[in-house]
Design a protein around this motif. Structure first.
Motif, short mmCIF file in Angstrom:
data_model
loop_
_atom_site.label_atom_id
_atom_site.label_comp_id
_atom_site.label_asym_id
_atom_site.label_seq_id
_atom_site.Cartn_x
_atom_site.Cartn_y
_atom_site.Cartn_z
N TYR A 280 -2.78 7.24 -11.76
CA TYR A 280 -1.39 7.18 -11.41
C TYR A 280 -0.87 5.86 -10.97
CZ TYR A 280 -3.04 12.07 -11.25
OH TYR A 280 -3.89 13.12 -11.56
N ARG A 281 -1.80 5.05 -10.69
CA ARG A 281 -1.30 3.63 -10.33
C ARG A 281 -1.35 2.59 -11.11
NH1 ARG A 281 -4.88 3.37 -4.67
NH2 ARG A 281 -3.25 4.33 -3.33
N LEU B 222 0.58 8.78 -5.86
CA LEU B 222 -0.26 9.77 -5.82
C LEU B 222 0.07 11.14 -5.84
CD1 LEU B 222 -3.15 7.83 -3.71
CD2 LEU B 222 -2.60 7.51 -6.13
N THR C 73 0.92 -1.33 0.02
CA THR C 73 0.08 -0.03 0.04
C THR C 73 0.94 1.14 0.09
OG1 THR C 73 -1.70 -0.90 1.17
CG2 THR C 73 -2.05 1.21 1.35
N LEU D 129 2.10 0.73 -12.01
CA LEU D 129 2.34 -0.37 -10.85
C LEU D 129 1.66 -1.86 -11.30
CD1 LEU D 129 2.00 1.88 -7.70
CD2 LEU D 129 4.14 1.43 -9.13
N ALA E 200 -5.88 -0.73 -2.62
CA ALA E 200 -4.32 -0.05 -3.45
C ALA E 200 -4.14 -0.81 -4.61
CB ALA E 200 -3.51 0.05 -2.33
N ALA F 140 1.97 1.92 -3.44
CA ALA F 140 0.77 2.42 -4.26
C ALA F 140 0.45 3.77 -3.81
CB ALA F 140 -0.28 1.56 -3.93
N ARG F 141 0.58 4.48 -2.63
CA ARG F 141 0.18 5.59 -2.15
C ARG F 141 1.40 6.56 -2.64
NH1 ARG F 141 -4.01 7.36 1.15
NH2 ARG F 141 -5.34 5.48 1.56
N HIS G 39 -6.89 8.50 -8.25
CA HIS G 39 -5.91 7.60 -7.95
C HIS G 39 -5.36 6.50 -8.96
CE1 HIS G 39 -8.26 3.88 -6.73
NE2 HIS G 39 -9.33 4.78 -6.60
N GLN G 40 -6.33 5.78 -9.71
CA GLN G 40 -6.13 4.91 -10.77
C GLN G 40 -5.22 5.15 -11.84
OE1 GLN G 40 -10.14 2.25 -9.68
NE2 GLN G 40 -10.04 3.06 -11.80
#
Length: 303
Positions: free
Chosen positions: A230-231, A187, A180, A234, A258, A183-184, A227-228
């Protein structure tokens, strides 16, 4: 050696964010972790772990379940110093299905039950949120159903409800961990006003549609701009997995929590959606499996 009664707790895994509901919305899923707890007066800690990720979870004082138990016991002033803990995990570790929230809620609920429920469910909710840092996963783990949570005038509040139609979640779980914290870290701390408005509109539509049973309105409502995007880097193949799930009849597809698990919301074609998601991951050299889950209506409970 004096010990308390043995308590067994069952806690559902969760999916959080649900697309545009970043850090405020979560859903309890029909996949469960179980915890058996006996508190001991002597300073002795025994932890047995079975199931998913058992080899990667600490079996000493660093264990998250024990840390939560210890925090609650110390807060209560009870005389217990140790414990015998048996964990059986079905919720995959570090995959975006709320494994840490499950551990926190299980530890607090079990310890509270051993102390004859000294603390109210609201107090447990507040403790769990303080430990986890945000309520979106701990709320559904504790209360069940679809939950929205917020601090109103500084007070933590939640609403939990169930839709009146059979919404299912097809979860595609890829074969890699995504912490997590990582994943944070990707952002943005500031976002354009138009993206904020986009998300407010979409989460409002989701809550309204779920509450009123307007299934058709859900199509497209799960999109997110906070958020999605930017993730995506990953999670290899994320956008392709979204695309094939939606082409096979999903109402919408999102990152679960996450990530890296991706989750499609649907009322039909569960197996076709799941197979298509796994195949899309495979094209990006990622092994994955899928599960079809229901919404858990009960949350954490003493078994």
């Amino acid at each position: 050696m004096s010990s308390s009664k043995c308590v067994k707790v069952k806690v559902p895994g969760t999916t959080a964010n649900c697309g545009p509901g970043f850090d405020v919305m979560g859903i309890a899923c029909s996949i469960y972790n179980e915890l058996e707890l006996t508190l001991l007066e002597e300073k002795k800690l025994t932890i047995e772990i079975y199931g998913d990720g058992a080899e990667n979870i600490p079996k000493d004082s660093r264990n998250m379940v024990w840390r939560c138990i210890e925090e609650l016991v110390n807060k209560s002033g009870a005389k217990y110093k140790g414990a015998h803990i048996k964990m059986t995990n079905n919720v995959p570790l570090s995959r975006g299905l709320g494994s840490s929230a499950t551990a926190i809620v299980a530890g607090l609920v079990a310890a509270n039950a051993c102390l004859d429920n000294k603390y109210s469910v609201q107090e447990i909710f507040e403790m769990a949120t303080a430990i986890e840092g945000h309520p979106d996963n701990v709320a559904p783990a504790l209360f069940g159903g679809i939950t929205v949570s917020a601090f109103l005038h500084g007070n933590l509040k939640h609403i939990s409800f169930l839709p009146d139609f059979p919404l299912k979640m097809v979860v595609a779980i890829p074969d890699f961990y995504l912490p997590t914290k990582k994943a944070r870290a990707v952002l943005k701390q500031q976002i354009p006003l138009k993206d904020a408005i986009f998300n407010i509109g979409h989460i409002a539509m989701i809550i309204g549609a779920l509450s009123q049973g307007k299934v058709d309105v859900l199509k497209g409502a799960f999109e997110d701009k906070l958020h999605q995007p930017y993730r995506a880097d990953l999670i290899p193949g994320m956008n392709d997995v979204f695309k094939v799930a939606d082409e096979n009849g999903a109402l919408g597809t999102t990152i679960s929590g996450a990530g890296p698990t991706l989750i499609a919301y649907t009322v039909e074609n569960y197996e076709a959606i799941g197979k298509a998601m796994v195949e899309a991951f495979a094209k990006h050299k990622i092994n994955a499996k899928y599960l079809v889950l229901d919404i858990d209506s009960e949350g954490a409970k003493i078994v």
